[in-house]
Design an enzyme around this catalytic site. Structure first.
Site, PDB file in Angstrom:
ATOM      1  N   HIS B 213       0.896  -1.054  -0.042  1.00  0.00           N
ATOM      2  CA  HIS B 213      -0.005  -0.186   0.081  1.00  0.00           C
ATOM      3  C   HIS B 213       0.758   1.252  -0.099  1.00  0.00           C
ATOM      4  O   HIS B 213       0.337   2.161  -0.266  1.00  0.00           O
ATOM      5  CB  HIS B 213      -0.964   0.072   1.228  1.00  0.00           C
ATOM      6  CG  HIS B 213      -2.140  -0.776   0.806  1.00  0.00           C
ATOM      7  ND1 HIS B 213      -1.928  -2.164   0.927  1.00  0.00           N
ATOM      8  CD2 HIS B 213      -3.375  -0.578   0.605  1.00  0.00           C
ATOM      9  CE1 HIS B 213      -3.321  -2.716   0.481  1.00  0.00           C
ATOM     10  NE2 HIS B 213      -4.090  -1.678   0.312  1.00  0.00           N
ATOM     11  N   SER B 217      -0.236  -1.103  -6.219  1.00  0.00           N
ATOM     12  CA  SER B 217       0.160  -2.278  -7.097  1.00  0.00           C
ATOM     13  C   SER B 217       0.873  -1.866  -8.188  1.00  0.00           C
ATOM     14  O   SER B 217       0.763  -0.575  -8.679  1.00  0.00           O
ATOM     15  CB  SER B 217      -1.192  -2.895  -7.790  1.00  0.00           C
ATOM     16  OG  SER B 217      -1.867  -3.482  -6.676  1.00  0.00           O
ATOM     17  N   LYS B 241     -14.177  -7.575  -9.031  1.00  0.00           N
ATOM     18  CA  LYS B 241     -13.192  -8.296  -9.734  1.00  0.00           C
ATOM     19  C   LYS B 241     -12.623  -9.481  -9.001  1.00  0.00           C
ATOM     20  O   LYS B 241     -12.703 -10.564  -9.596  1.00  0.00           O
ATOM     21  CB  LYS B 241     -11.902  -7.518 -10.398  1.00  0.00           C
ATOM     22  CG  LYS B 241     -11.475  -8.193 -11.625  1.00  0.00           C
ATOM     23  CD  LYS B 241     -10.270  -7.332 -12.266  1.00  0.00           C
ATOM     24  CE  LYS B 241      -9.603  -7.964 -13.307  1.00  0.00           C
ATOM     25  NZ  LYS B 241      -8.570  -7.480 -14.264  1.00  0.00           N
ATOM     26  N   ASP B 242     -12.138  -9.111  -7.624  1.00  0.00           N
ATOM     27  CA  ASP B 242     -11.595 -10.155  -6.846  1.00  0.00           C
ATOM     28  C   ASP B 242     -12.547 -11.093  -6.846  1.00  0.00           C
ATOM     29  O   ASP B 242     -12.280 -12.474  -6.424  1.00  0.00           O
ATOM     30  CB  ASP B 242     -10.937  -9.570  -5.557  1.00  0.00           C
ATOM     31  CG  ASP B 242      -9.626  -9.045  -5.849  1.00  0.00           C
ATOM     32  OD1 ASP B 242      -8.937  -9.319  -6.943  1.00  0.00           O
ATOM     33  OD2 ASP B 242      -8.952  -8.349  -5.084  1.00  0.00           O
ATOM     34  N   GLU B 285       5.654 -33.894  -2.097  1.00  0.00           N
ATOM     35  CA  GLU B 285       4.389 -33.525  -2.572  1.00  0.00           C
ATOM     36  C   GLU B 285       4.799 -32.763  -3.609  1.00  0.00           C
ATOM     37  O   GLU B 285       5.986 -32.110  -4.099  1.00  0.00           O
ATOM     38  CB  GLU B 285       3.785 -32.378  -1.804  1.00  0.00           C
ATOM     39  CG  GLU B 285       3.011 -33.100  -0.382  1.00  0.00           C
ATOM     40  CD  GLU B 285       1.934 -33.820  -0.850  1.00  0.00           C
ATOM     41  OE1 GLU B 285       1.940 -35.162  -1.477  1.00  0.00           O
ATOM     42  OE2 GLU B 285       0.534 -33.391  -0.690  1.00  0.00           O
TER      43      GLU B 285
END
Lengths: 184, 422
Positions: B213, B217, B241-242, B285
């Protein structure tokens, strides 16, 4: 307090070295104290008394035929005991130290040449090598082969090929009599 | 936030704890976000979602799990068979780990391609690497708790990595085990730490978002925000959108939970742990396979090993493999300085874009090799892929980033959006 020497109002007192000393010594004592207080919280992770108490295993060698291997448990780990054949003993003794990754002669790895006693844990990353049972892959040197990352051990449990850095380790053990051995 | 329009109760709280304006500045209308973010930017919020799912499912599982070598395996089977919806919660947790790594790897490669790691986001990137390490530690310890054959032997191999450390190696391994092999004390402490680590991750995520922040971004063009025209408010545009992305991702996630719950797992882990039998083929894994391939690439005759150890003088192949495996992740911490380009996004760096895709492919090859037995043709392929992984980070990135002449950048984010719309 009347006899305490008091500097005149506004006069500079030169106590820099005293203050530095107090500062450094306080920090040093604090650091050592913190480290000492941290130790119990680290050491609690080490093996506890009851874990350490389970540290010896006795094995009867009587029923093991020539050419046969058994696996016993010692401290939660597998220990390989092999009753070696005359050919195997001769093979193991004939290897030159120069050909070895971790040079050690066969006589330094056994108390009695017919009995090979060693911890059955690959020195690479701790898997159990195959080769104890008939029909298992024994590797290029006729001893043991670790399936995890491809380490080959010879009939003396010495590393010959692959990523393991050391020979299979030999636990401390003693013969109580001709057919009894105490590991640990 | 306009205080005059607030509800009196909200106003009362806000005056004492300004939490509503904090949220609004973090995820709301007061957080300007580059308006050109594409779907690759959804994975940050997806990771947050998976973290919450893992914590909720994990805490509920722990209410039924018993961390003791004699009981652990059966307590997991009891969760699967007897506990109400236990099968569902365990399959969510088990597949959630795979979803977590799928999302984090996409998130990382997105950062690599669009240059999100570059100034001024170096610390943001580095915190991300530490989150990855914490995730790996949590995933590893969680896998051990099941106490199947792969749990036990995975734990044995991984803890033995520390035995490669000169002088103190064996004492450190004993300290990790609390005994002379992986046993009950090991299982107990792994349970304790597996419960702790998610909260460490939460703490790191707070730092990660805090750092995010500060400068906001990055975006697909990699250029800085210059005016209000370049941004849209986080709420409602990116919250929506998220949420849409979460819907798609949860569909993918739940497909595995309900229709292929053991797709990512190893059948051997349904065999109870046996300290006396090593499974013939140990594999970690899937999300650890590339690192495992790097670890195994280091054998005595591997040329890279011969060079870095001065012909075996400095260290044995085992230590070299362990160091290389840790270095493969820790080197990423230095990426902001290894990459010397002034331009962030690979959209304007065609040669670097190509190098990126080859590197991506190389990681897939490493993953494939990590799942194969260490013999035959797989050994040289794994060794070449390992060599290339480090060559990319230490040679190709520093050189290409400094020598390549980037394409001309758009004037602004807004200009690039308008141009794309034409």
């Amino acid at each position: 307090m009347s006899d305490t020497a008091t500097p005149e109002q506004g006069a500079q007192v030169d106590d820099k070295s005293k203050r530095d000393f107090l500062f450094v010594s306080t920090a040093a004592v604090g650091t050592v104290g913190t480290a000492m207080a941290a130790w119990p919280f680290i050491d609690q992770m080490n093996p506890a008394a009851d874990t350490l108490a389970l540290s010896t295993t006795e094995v009867d060698l009587g029923p093991i035929e020539v050419g046969q291997s058994i696996t016993v448990v010692w401290r939660g780990k597998p220990v390989f005991i092999r009753h070696r054949t005359a050919t195997e003993i001769k093979d193991a003794a004939s290897v030159k130290n120069a050909d070895l990754i971790d040079p050690q002669s066969d006589s330094d790895r056994v108390q009695k040449p017919e009995w090979l006693v060693m911890v059955g844990i690959c020195t690479h990353l701790g898997c159990i090598p195959a080769g104890q049972k008939a029909g298992e892959k024994k590797g290029d040197f006729g001893g043991w082969f670790c399936p995890c990352h491809g380490s080959h051990y010879d009939v003396s449990g010495r590393i010959r090929k692959g990523p393991a850095p050391r020979n299979l380790s030999i636990p401390s053990y003693s013969f109580l009599d001709d057919t009894k051995v105490k590991i640990g | 936030m306009d205080t005059n329009k607030m509800h009196p109760i909200i106003k009362w709280v806000e005056y004492r704890l300004p939490i509503f304006s904090f949220i609004d500045h973090s995820l709301g209308s007061q957080y300007p976000t580059p308006k050109n973010l594409n779907y690759w930017w959804n994975f940050g919020s997806l990771l947050g979602l998976v973290l919450v799912i893992m914590i909720i499912s994990g805490i509920t599982l722990s209410m039924h799990y018993t961390a003791h070598v004699d009981l652990a395996f059966n307590s997991v089977e009891r969760i699967m068979r007897d506990v109400n919806y236990g099968w569902l919660i365990r399959y969510i947790h088990m597949n959630g780990a795979s979803m977590f790594f799928i999302a984090v790897y996409v998130h990382i490669f997105r950062g690599l391609y669009f240059g999100s790691f570059k100034a001024p986001r170096e610390i943001l990137w580095m915190i991300g690497i530490f989150i990855l390490l914490a995730m790996m530690a949590s995933a590893f310890m969680g896998y051990v708790l099941v106490w199947g054959q792969m749990s036990f032997w995975g734990a044995t191999v991984i803890t033995n990595l520390f035995s490669a450390i000169p002088l103190f190696g064996d004492s450190i391994v004993t300290l990790l085990w609390g005994g002379f092999s992986v046993d009950n004390p090991t299982l107990n402490r792994f349970f304790s730490l597996h419960y702790l680590f998610p909260f460490v991750i939460v703490g790191l995520v707070v730092l990660h978002i805090w750092a995010l922040h500060v400068h906001g971004s990055n975006n697909p063009t990699g250029i800085d925000v210059k005016s209000d025209q370049d941004t849209a408010s986080f709420h409602p545009y990116f919250t929506t959108k998220d949420l849409f992305g979460m819907g798609l991702f949860m569909t993918f996630f739940m497909f595995f939970v309900f229709y292929a719950p053991n797709f990512f797992g190893e059948p051997d882990n349904y065999i109870p742990a046996d300290a006396m039998v090593t499974p013939p083929h140990i594999v970690p894994e899937w999300y650890f396979l590339p690192y495992y391939a790097i670890l195994r690439a280091f054998t005595g005759d591997f040329l890279v090993y011969q060079v870095i150890s001065l012909g075996g003088f400095l260290m044995d192949a085992k230590l070299a493999g362990v160091l290389a495996m840790f270095a493969s992740i820790l080197l990423l911490l230095f990426l902001p300085w290894l990459d010397g380009s002034k331009v962030r996004s690979c959209r304007f760096r065609p040669i670097m874009a190509m190098a990126f895709w080859v590197f991506f492919l190389d990681c897939l090859v490493l993953g494939y090799i990590g799942g194969k037995p260490a013999d035959g043709i797989f050994i040289p392929i794994g060794q070449f892929a390992t060599f290339y992984y480090f060559a990319h980070l230490l040679l190709i990135v520093p050189l290409v980033s400094r020598l390549e002449r980037p394409k001309s950048l758009p004037e602004s984010i807004n200009a690039s959006v308008l141009k794309a719309a034409e």
